[in-house]
Scaffold this motif. Structure first.
Motif, short mmCIF file in Angstrom:
data_model
loop_
_atom_site.label_atom_id
_atom_site.label_comp_id
_atom_site.label_asym_id
_atom_site.label_seq_id
_atom_site.Cartn_x
_atom_site.Cartn_y
_atom_site.Cartn_z
N LEU A 1 0.85 -1.18 0.00
CA LEU A 1 0.00 0.00 0.00
C LEU A 1 0.89 1.24 0.00
CD1 LEU A 1 -2.77 1.37 0.28
CD2 LEU A 1 -2.64 1.03 2.73
N VAL A 2 0.86 1.97 -1.11
CA VAL A 2 1.65 3.18 -1.25
C VAL A 2 0.76 4.38 -0.94
CG1 VAL A 2 3.07 4.57 -2.82
CG2 VAL A 2 3.00 2.09 -3.10
N PHE A 3 1.09 5.10 0.12
CA PHE A 3 0.27 6.22 0.56
C PHE A 3 0.98 7.52 0.17
CE2 PHE A 3 -1.06 9.34 3.72
CZ PHE A 3 -2.42 9.16 3.76
N THR A 4 0.31 8.36 -0.60
CA THR A 4 0.92 9.61 -1.07
C THR A 4 0.18 10.81 -0.51
OG1 THR A 4 1.38 8.45 -3.14
CG2 THR A 4 1.72 10.81 -3.14
N GLU A 5 0.91 11.66 0.20
CA GLU A 5 0.31 12.91 0.70
C GLU A 5 0.37 13.92 -0.45
OE1 GLU A 5 2.57 14.04 4.13
OE2 GLU A 5 1.99 12.28 5.27
N GLU A 6 -0.80 14.38 -0.86
CA GLU A 6 -0.87 15.28 -2.02
C GLU A 6 -0.22 16.63 -1.72
OE1 GLU A 6 -4.98 15.72 -3.09
OE2 GLU A 6 -5.20 13.62 -3.69
N ASP A 7 0.32 17.24 -2.77
CA ASP A 7 0.79 18.63 -2.64
C ASP A 7 -0.44 19.53 -2.64
OD1 ASP A 7 0.87 19.59 -5.89
OD2 ASP A 7 1.07 17.47 -5.48
N LYS A 8 -0.23 20.80 -2.30
CA LYS A 8 -1.35 21.71 -2.04
C LYS A 8 -2.41 21.74 -3.15
CE LYS A 8 -0.56 25.60 0.52
NZ LYS A 8 -0.04 26.97 0.67
N TYR A 9 -1.98 21.77 -4.41
CA TYR A 9 -2.96 21.86 -5.50
C TYR A 9 -3.11 20.54 -6.25
CZ TYR A 9 -2.28 26.76 -4.44
OH TYR A 9 -2.19 27.95 -3.77
N ALA A 10 -2.54 19.47 -5.69
CA ALA A 10 -2.63 18.11 -6.26
C ALA A 10 -2.16 18.05 -7.71
CB ALA A 10 -4.04 17.56 -6.14
N LEU A 11 -1.20 18.91 -8.07
CA LEU A 11 -0.67 18.91 -9.44
C LEU A 11 0.32 17.76 -9.63
CD1 LEU A 11 0.13 22.69 -10.06
CD2 LEU A 11 -1.63 21.34 -11.19
N TYR A 12 1.27 17.69 -8.72
CA TYR A 12 2.37 16.72 -8.87
C TYR A 12 1.99 15.34 -8.35
CZ TYR A 12 4.83 21.05 -9.83
OH TYR A 12 5.20 22.25 -10.38
N THR A 220 -3.89 8.48 -2.87
CA THR A 220 -3.47 9.86 -2.62
C THR A 220 -4.48 10.51 -1.67
OG1 THR A 220 -4.68 10.97 -4.42
CG2 THR A 220 -2.55 9.99 -4.99
N VAL A 221 -3.97 11.27 -0.71
CA VAL A 221 -4.82 11.91 0.31
C VAL A 221 -4.39 13.36 0.47
CG1 VAL A 221 -5.41 11.89 2.78
CG2 VAL A 221 -5.22 9.74 1.55
N VAL A 235 -3.01 6.53 9.98
CA VAL A 235 -2.98 6.24 8.54
C VAL A 235 -1.58 5.80 8.11
CG1 VAL A 235 -3.05 7.41 6.30
CG2 VAL A 235 -4.96 7.64 7.86
N THR A 236 -0.55 6.48 8.66
CA THR A 236 0.84 6.12 8.35
C THR A 236 1.14 4.70 8.83
OG1 THR A 236 1.50 8.43 8.52
CG2 THR A 236 3.26 6.81 8.71
N ASN A 237 0.66 4.36 10.02
CA ASN A 237 0.89 3.00 10.56
C ASN A 237 0.19 1.93 9.74
OD1 ASN A 237 2.46 3.94 12.65
ND2 ASN A 237 0.75 4.13 14.07
N LEU A 238 -0.89 2.31 9.06
CA LEU A 238 -1.65 1.33 8.26
C LEU A 238 -1.14 1.22 6.83
CD1 LEU A 238 -5.26 2.05 9.50
CD2 LEU A 238 -4.06 -0.11 9.71
N SER A 239 -0.13 2.03 6.47
CA SER A 239 0.40 1.99 5.10
C SER A 239 1.78 1.35 5.11
CB SER A 239 0.50 3.41 4.54
OG SER A 239 -0.73 4.06 4.66
N ASP A 240 2.22 0.91 3.94
CA ASP A 240 3.56 0.32 3.82
C ASP A 240 4.58 1.39 3.48
OD1 ASP A 240 2.74 -2.39 4.29
OD2 ASP A 240 1.82 -2.34 2.31
N LEU A 241 4.31 2.10 2.38
CA LEU A 241 5.22 3.14 1.92
C LEU A 241 4.49 4.48 2.01
CD1 LEU A 241 7.93 3.82 0.41
CD2 LEU A 241 6.67 3.54 -1.69
N VAL A 242 5.07 5.44 2.72
CA VAL A 242 4.42 6.75 2.86
C VAL A 242 5.33 7.84 2.31
CG1 VAL A 242 3.34 8.38 4.46
CG2 VAL A 242 3.21 5.94 4.92
N VAL A 243 4.82 8.55 1.31
CA VAL A 243 5.59 9.61 0.65
C VAL A 243 4.75 10.88 0.63
CG1 VAL A 243 6.68 10.31 -1.51
CG2 VAL A 243 6.70 7.92 -0.86
#
Length: 299
Positions: A1-12, A220-221, A235-243
């Motif tokens: 499970l790859v968890f991605t914290e979105e940037d402010k405008y979710a562009l990248y 993505t969140v 949420v971090t504890n429930l994910s494998d990879l957090v970026v």
């Protein structure tokens, strides 16, 4: 499970999301895309085009033409007897190619997309087509998404339930903008949300589904909107990879000369370590990304 914290405008983060899906298509995996914002079919049309091995050298060498002209001008200045001596390499000449490279200026050819099996989950269509579900303290949208995933995993034989299928395949799952108000979740709207455990319950069940099937998932969140830090820790504890992606748009870092070549920072919060309860720690802490004309690079 790859968890991605979105940037402010979710562009990248949406670009990273598309790279994950594009890699699935090039590898011939089945795709499942879920979104409450834009239709999954539209996301699929926007995927970057893969660079084939024979052209990747030319494409990756965008700067090569510019460098050549510089070299020519240098050769005019250099004394003739030094001209044919080998040049010193400023960076390692050999690089290991991992995965595939993509050209963000071009769209993936439709015939390549049609070559794989694609399943989509668009929340607005799902809500209008099916009656309301009764679930134990879980958001209705999340419950529907889990039910849909469970059905595809069992029907496609990704959980090993169909041993007669000779060829096994991988299911790549992409879930966009989870936790946002579009999913009917209020964790982004207040410090003390009513549905505080809905997202963590969803991820707990999702991780169980991933563990018992041949599948990988990117979520993505919009983490910058979540005020409650306890939710983010769970949420971090429930994910494998957090970026996490931090864009410079609108921040003072945009004008900082230190970051003039980059568009944002990449924060690696957690890396999975197989057969261990503790996480791996990244050697490189300072990673930045930039979007060139054709390539999205992390350096």
């Amino acid at each position: 499970l790859v968890f991605t914290e979105e940037d402010k405008y979710a562009l990248y983060s949406s670009l990273l999301f598309k790279y994950f899906l594009a890699e699935g298509i090039v590898c011939g995996h089945d795709l499942f895309v879920a979104s409450a914002k834009e239709h999954p079919d539209n996301i699929l049309k926007e995927l970057p085009a893969p660079l084939l091995d024979d052209t990747s050298g030319k494409e990756l060498g965008d700067e090569a033409a510019a460098l050549k002209s510089e070299d020519f001008q240098d050769s005019m200045k250099i004394a003739w007897r030094y001209q044919n001596l080998p040049k010193m390499e400023t960076s390692p000449a050999s690089y290991t190619k991992f995965g595939h490279y993509y050209d963000v200026s071009k769209k993936m050819p439709p015939e390549l997309i049609q070559s794989i099996k694609f399943h989509s989950f668009y929340l607005h269509e799902e809500l209008s087509s099916q009656p309301k579900m009764k679930t134990c303290n879980m958001n209705d949208a999340y419950a529907r998404l889990l039910q849909s995933l469970q059905r595809i995993i069992s029907q496609g034989g990704f959980d090993g339930s169909d041993p007669q299928r000779k060829q096994k395949n991988v299911l790549r799952i992409g879930i966009q903008g989870l936790g946002s108000p579009l999913w009917g979740d209020d964790i982004c709207c207040s410090d003390a949300p009513e549905d505080v455990h809905s997202l963590t319950k969803f991820l707990y069940v999702l991780r169980g589904l991933l563990r018992k099937s041949l599948s990988a998932c990117i979520v993505t969140v919009p983490a910058h909107l979540i005020q409650n830090k306890a939710i983010m820790e769970r949420v971090t504890n429930l994910s494998d990879l957090v970026v996490g992606l931090e864009s410079f748009i609108g921040s003072e870092r945009e004008t900082n000369p230190l970051y003039k070549d980059y568009h944002g920072l990449v924060h690696v919060h957690q890396i999975p370590r197989l057969n261990s309860l503790i996480c791996d720690v990244s050697d490189t802490k300072d990673l930045a990304f930039r979007l060139k004309r054709k390539l999205f690079t992390i350096e």
